[in-house]
Scaffold this active site. Structure first.
Site, short mmCIF file in Angstrom:
data_model
loop_
_atom_site.label_atom_id
_atom_site.label_comp_id
_atom_site.label_asym_id
_atom_site.label_seq_id
_atom_site.Cartn_x
_atom_site.Cartn_y
_atom_site.Cartn_z
N ARG A 65 7.72 0.31 2.97
CA ARG A 65 6.81 -0.14 4.00
C ARG A 65 6.25 -1.49 3.59
O ARG A 65 5.82 -1.67 2.45
CB ARG A 65 5.68 0.86 4.22
CG ARG A 65 4.84 0.56 5.46
CD ARG A 65 3.89 1.69 5.78
NE ARG A 65 3.27 1.49 7.09
CZ ARG A 65 2.41 2.36 7.64
NH1 ARG A 65 2.09 3.47 7.01
NH2 ARG A 65 1.89 2.12 8.83
N TYR A 115 -2.13 -4.28 -0.48
CA TYR A 115 -2.12 -3.70 -1.81
C TYR A 115 -1.19 -4.52 -2.70
O TYR A 115 -0.65 -5.55 -2.27
CB TYR A 115 -1.77 -2.22 -1.73
CG TYR A 115 -2.79 -1.45 -0.90
CD1 TYR A 115 -4.14 -1.51 -1.23
CD2 TYR A 115 -2.43 -0.72 0.22
CE1 TYR A 115 -5.10 -0.85 -0.46
CE2 TYR A 115 -3.37 -0.06 1.00
CZ TYR A 115 -4.71 -0.13 0.65
OH TYR A 115 -5.65 0.51 1.41
#
Length: 368
Positions: free
Chosen positions: A230, A182
């Site tokens: 993350r 992403y």
């Protein structure tokens, strides 16, 4: 005493054990608003016995959703729905609840996996996607618009605004999503970032925008709440992000004041071969981050599903927390079953107390 079931502090937040339920997209929101599905899903996980539950990847702007069915946190309706969800959980559970905030970048405007995992068509409401470079994830996916400085600032502001909404909604923790191909992961990876300006090329340049977002989030999120990130340990291709770059990014986040580092892999390259069926296949990357930043809290995730396996990871100092995902979809009582398997006190709520190892004769026959 099981090490998996010892408490540990994550910044200002102390978790009762080392089991973290990792974010898992449900693709069940309407206009970014969580629905009754999310209420039952997250409520069930909040009484599982885990030390922490993190809500799925939630878009910080409409263009940042993976799919039209993603949760979002850019408007009042979404904030109110999350506030009601958290308020409801607090009537029966004190389990800390976090939320992962992210932007899907070039992997936005796609369908939920059960519809085909393809780009949304114009008739289905497709939207413009954004990325560090105008490179589609796959040839048949949308070609993103390369972000300029104004676009990058818009996204930074969206992350900060979403953090404020998460705070007002009552979340205990925020996780910055910089993994899985992403947007922030795209900037970090040389296979997705082909820029020739100050945001591309060298590892320092590729880290520049993700670290700008991370610093803005650190400045916006209060120090009496936990903040983590993350990120990928590997792209699973030779020309992908290098391990020493991952370690440098981890060190920068920790020095910035991030309370934990959640190490995952993959998602930047459609052709990558990922050994996802191997138990603990992502653990070496968490170990490498732990070795580089030994004072940090590190979460290991990825095909960790046996209590003894999780115990050995924590006891061996390879990571500080275990992220559980699909294992807890299969067995929402996984933390309770892990506790009994490791000889620890049973942790089911009182309403389920007749189904414990000590109160139900069939327990051992079923669970061995």
């Amino acid at each position: 005493m099981s090490q998996l079931f010892t408490p540990r502090a994550v910044g200002p937040l102390t978790l009762r054990n080392r089991i973290v339920i990792a974010p898992m997209c449900q693709y069940s929101a309407i206009d970014g608003v969580p629905q009754p599905w999310h209420v039952q899903h997250l409520g069930r996980l909040a009484v599982s016995g885990a030390g922490l539950v993190i809500v799925e990847a939630t878009g910080v702007e409409a263009a940042g959703r993976i799919s039209p069915a993603d949760t979002g946190l850019w408007n009042d309706d979404q904030e109110a729905a999350f506030a009601a969800l958290i308020s409801g959980i607090r009537t029966y559970s004190d389990t800390p609840i976090g939320i992962q905030l992210g932007h899907a970048g070039r992997k936005a405007s796609t369908t939920p996996p059960w519809i085909g995992n393809r780009s949304v068509t114009p008739e289905e409401g497709a939207w413009t996607t954004f990325a560090p470079s105008a490179l589609p994830f796959r040839d048949d996916w949308h070609t993103p618009v390369e972000l300029d400085e104004a676009g990058m600032q818009r996204i930074i502001d969206a992350f900060v605004s979403a953090a404020g909404r998460a705070l007002r909604a009552g979340f205990d923790l925020v996780e910055l999503h910089a993994a899985h191909g992403y947007l922030l992961s795209e900037f970090l990876s040389p296979v997705a970032n082909h820029r020739t300006d100050q945001y591309g090329g060298s590892p320092e340049n590729r880290m520049r925008f993700p670290l700008r977002v991370a610093q803005a989030m650190r400045d916006a999120w209060p120090r009496d709440k936990a903040l983590g990130a993350r990120f990928n340990g590997s792209d699973w291709v030779e020309d992908g992000i290098a391990l020493e770059e991952v370690q440098a990014f981890a060190r920068a986040l920790h020095d910035m004041g991030y309370d934990y580092l959640h190490v995952s892999t993959g998602g930047n390259v459609a052709r990558a071969h990922i050994p996802g069926g191997e138990p603990g296949y992502q653990l070496p990357f968490a170990e490498a981050v732990k070795a580089a930043v030994p004072e940090a809290n590190v979460i290991a995730v990825g095909m960790i599903y046996e209590p003894e396996q999780a115990e050995a990871i924590i006891a061996g100092g390879k990571a500080d927390f275990i992220g559980i995902a699909r294992a807890v979809l299969d067995d929402p009582n996984w933390p309770h079953h892990a506790a009994t398997a490791l000889g620890q006190p049973e942790s089911l709520p009182n309403q389920y107390a007749r189904a414990t190892q000590t109160t139900w004769p069939a327990y051992d026959r079923i669970h061995g």
